[in-house]
Write an enzyme that holds these catalytic residues in place. Structure first.
Site, mmCIF file in Angstrom:
data_model
loop_
_atom_site.group_PDB
_atom_site.id
_atom_site.type_symbol
_atom_site.label_atom_id
_atom_site.label_comp_id
_atom_site.label_asym_id
_atom_site.label_seq_id
_atom_site.Cartn_x
_atom_site.Cartn_y
_atom_site.Cartn_z
ATOM 1 N N TYR A 1 5.165 2.610 -8.428
ATOM 2 C CA TYR A 1 4.215 2.665 -6.973
ATOM 3 C C TYR A 1 3.267 3.699 -6.746
ATOM 4 C CZ TYR A 1 3.593 2.495 -2.346
ATOM 5 O OH TYR A 1 3.402 2.347 -0.316
ATOM 6 N N ASP B 1 4.955 1.701 8.048
ATOM 7 C CA ASP B 1 4.110 2.547 7.193
ATOM 8 C C ASP B 1 3.000 2.890 8.471
ATOM 9 O OD1 ASP B 1 2.653 4.166 6.214
ATOM 10 O OD2 ASP B 1 2.632 3.148 4.312
#
Lengths: 121, 121
Positions: free
Chosen positions: A14, A38
């Site tokens: 990631y 997020d």
């Protein structure tokens, strides 16, 4: 449940995919119905299209991610990592927590940072 | 929701209370019906008596905690921190995620670490 090593490798992938500038590569680490919160406290995004749009925007800021400490696993299908996102002169201190499906893809991501975790310099 | 500053101060107080050797001081940072999942994947403990017993045992190992990076907040009632627990020659790399009640006490704690996060030296 994927192995600790598989989950940690996906977390590192990631970071690497984000820094390579490929929103598609980041999105491909997620399962099709995954959620992204997020930061934690914002409405969760769900699904491939929303996640791809989110990372397309995030990567377009020029942000680059650096681990602040080694990635942590767990005794279940989750892992966590502390990193800093640098966006020009701005540093954002973050902890991400991911959960995983059987194939090692993320089923959820939660990013912990507050206004005070965003610093100039 | 407690402020970012209140939540981060409680996380730091947790580190300090643990290192001072007072299981009671650590337990007093939790709400009476809080849960502790340490490590994530183990059965959650619930309530003051179970939490006090857990920290009494943890502190008796001689473990001492050191932050690996600054504590992160969130945009909700949660915060997270990466730290290392040193127990003699053993180091355990951990990320803790806490949720909070209105008064700033922990309502839950989840500790992320895997077997591979326990290192000699």
């Amino acid at each position: 449940m994927p192995s600790e090593q598989t989950m940690k490798a996906a977390m590192q992938a990631y970071i690497d995919a984000f820094n390579s500038g490929s929103a598609l590569a980041v999105t491909n680490l997620y399962s099709p119905e995954a959620t992204v919160e997020d930061p934690v406290g914002s409405p969760a995004l769900r699904g491939r299209e929303a996640i791809l749009a989110f990372y397309t925007g995030s990567i377009a800021t020029g942000a680059k991610l650096t681990l602040d400490a080694p990635i942590r696993g767990s005794h279940s299908n989750s892992a966590a990592m502390a990193f800093s996102a640098r966006i020009g002169a701005l540093t954002v201190r973050v902890i991400d927590v991911m959960t995983f499906d059987e194939s090692g893809r993320f089923t959820s991501m939660k990013a912990y940072f507050a206004p005070g975790d965003m610093l100039q310099g």
